[in-house]
Design an enzyme around this catalytic site. Structure first.
Site, PDB file in Angstrom:
ATOM      1  N   TYR A 160       0.841  -1.199   0.000  1.00  0.00           N
ATOM      2  CA  TYR A 160       0.000   0.000   0.000  1.00  0.00           C
ATOM      3  C   TYR A 160       0.877   1.250   0.000  1.00  0.00           C
ATOM      4  O   TYR A 160       0.651   2.190  -0.775  1.00  0.00           O
ATOM      5  CB  TYR A 160      -0.910  -0.027   1.226  1.00  0.00           C
ATOM      6  CG  TYR A 160      -1.811   1.168   1.389  1.00  0.00           C
ATOM      7  CD1 TYR A 160      -2.967   1.293   0.631  1.00  0.00           C
ATOM      8  CD2 TYR A 160      -1.513   2.165   2.308  1.00  0.00           C
ATOM      9  CE1 TYR A 160      -3.804   2.388   0.788  1.00  0.00           C
ATOM     10  CE2 TYR A 160      -2.336   3.264   2.468  1.00  0.00           C
ATOM     11  CZ  TYR A 160      -3.484   3.368   1.705  1.00  0.00           C
ATOM     12  OH  TYR A 160      -4.305   4.456   1.856  1.00  0.00           O
ATOM     13  N   LYS A 204       1.369   4.249  -2.971  1.00  0.00           N
ATOM     14  CA  LYS A 204       1.098   5.664  -2.728  1.00  0.00           C
ATOM     15  C   LYS A 204       2.286   6.532  -3.128  1.00  0.00           C
ATOM     16  O   LYS A 204       2.114   7.619  -3.692  1.00  0.00           O
ATOM     17  CB  LYS A 204       0.735   5.886  -1.260  1.00  0.00           C
ATOM     18  CG  LYS A 204      -0.587   5.254  -0.858  1.00  0.00           C
ATOM     19  CD  LYS A 204      -1.727   5.752  -1.713  1.00  0.00           C
ATOM     20  CE  LYS A 204      -3.040   5.090  -1.371  1.00  0.00           C
ATOM     21  NZ  LYS A 204      -4.145   5.507  -2.286  1.00  0.00           N
ATOM     22  N   PRO A 234      -3.660  13.168   4.065  1.00  0.00           N
ATOM     23  CA  PRO A 234      -4.453  13.119   5.291  1.00  0.00           C
ATOM     24  C   PRO A 234      -4.084  11.912   6.146  1.00  0.00           C
ATOM     25  O   PRO A 234      -3.538  10.932   5.649  1.00  0.00           O
ATOM     26  CB  PRO A 234      -5.885  12.995   4.771  1.00  0.00           C
ATOM     27  CG  PRO A 234      -5.739  12.231   3.496  1.00  0.00           C
ATOM     28  CD  PRO A 234      -4.394  12.643   2.916  1.00  0.00           C
ATOM     29  N   VAL A 235      -4.395  11.996   7.413  1.00  0.00           N
ATOM     30  CA  VAL A 235      -4.101  10.908   8.346  1.00  0.00           C
ATOM     31  C   VAL A 235      -5.399  10.152   8.658  1.00  0.00           C
ATOM     32  O   VAL A 235      -6.340  10.178   7.874  1.00  0.00           O
ATOM     33  CB  VAL A 235      -3.440  11.474   9.614  1.00  0.00           C
ATOM     34  CG1 VAL A 235      -2.057  12.013   9.288  1.00  0.00           C
ATOM     35  CG2 VAL A 235      -4.286  12.576  10.251  1.00  0.00           C
ATOM     36  N   SER A 254     -11.152   4.270   8.264  1.00  0.00           N
ATOM     37  CA  SER A 254     -10.759   5.133   9.376  1.00  0.00           C
ATOM     38  C   SER A 254     -11.750   5.083  10.532  1.00  0.00           C
ATOM     39  O   SER A 254     -11.351   5.112  11.694  1.00  0.00           O
ATOM     40  CB  SER A 254     -10.606   6.580   8.896  1.00  0.00           C
ATOM     41  OG  SER A 254      -9.465   6.754   8.105  1.00  0.00           O
TER      42      SER A 254
END
Length: 215
Positions: A40, A44, A67-68, A82
């Site tokens: 992953y 990215k 973003p987290v 998330s």
């Protein structure tokens, strides 16, 4: 983009790391060692760098947001990862809690941002004429242990496990690293949700509506 493109590097050991927009996950290390979620993270990095090259070659202004873990209610009733992750200490779902622990282990913290702030940040960089390049979007860096203590106090009706350090010696009490959003702040962006209490303002009710938490 995602923060997995920022923090997965072999030198992220010890404490006190501040990761800004110049930080990239190490593709060679990831392909060689294959830590959790390595594929992953590689994808990215490669996608973001390819998009940046294409934009530069074709005279396109490209701005990316990293973003987290994004917390908070959304209009959609189809949950993303998330929300179950950040509610796993309340739901007791071991698989999602394991994901949260892996994030802490690989990034040095549990980085959180409220969904409203993420949307505001995306609009901010889209409308700001001077915006350029990458931006980290992280309101708060915490740990699984700190999060468990906060949630146990805020939601005593749930059976939150609090002896996590005894159960998992890979967890830490304080963040070892911080994904810095200083670049956003320098250009004028202000987070509206920058405490755990504010970030978790409505996500429990959202979790109940999604069926992640009991009513």
């Amino acid at each position: 983009m995602r923060p997995a493109a920022v923090y997965m590097r072999p030198e992220l050991q010890g404490d006190g790391h501040v990761l800004d927009e110049d930080s990239w996950s190490d593709v060679a290390y990831l392909r060689a060692e294959k830590p959790p979620t390595w594929g992953y993270a590689v994808s990215k990095v490669l996608v973001e760098k390819a998009a940046s090259r294409f934009a530069q070659e074709h005279g396109i202004s490209l701005v990316t947001i990293c973003p987290v873990i994004t917390v908070g209610a959304a209009p959609s009733m189809n949950t993303n990862t998330s929300v179950p992750n950040c509610l796993s200490l309340l739901s007791g779902h071991e698989v999602w809690l394991t994901v949260l622990k892996v994030i802490e282990r690989t990034s040095g913290s549990v980085p959180l941002c409220h969904v409203d702030d993420l949307c505001r940040a995306e609009l901010f960089v889209a409308e700001e004429a001077a915006a350029a390049g990458r931006y980290n979007c992280n309101a708060l860096s915490t740990t699984v242990v700190e999060l468990a203590s906060f949630l146990a106090h805020k939601y005593p009706e749930y059976d939150v496990k609090r002896n996590l350090l005894q159960a998992d010696d890979q967890l830490v009490e304080r963040p070892r690293a911080c994904l810095s959003s200083a670049k956003l702040a320098r250009e004028g962006f202000v987070f509206k949700h920058n405490t755990l209490d504010e970030i978790y303002d409505n996500v429990v009710e959202y979790g109940k509506a999604l069926g992640i938490l009991p009513n």
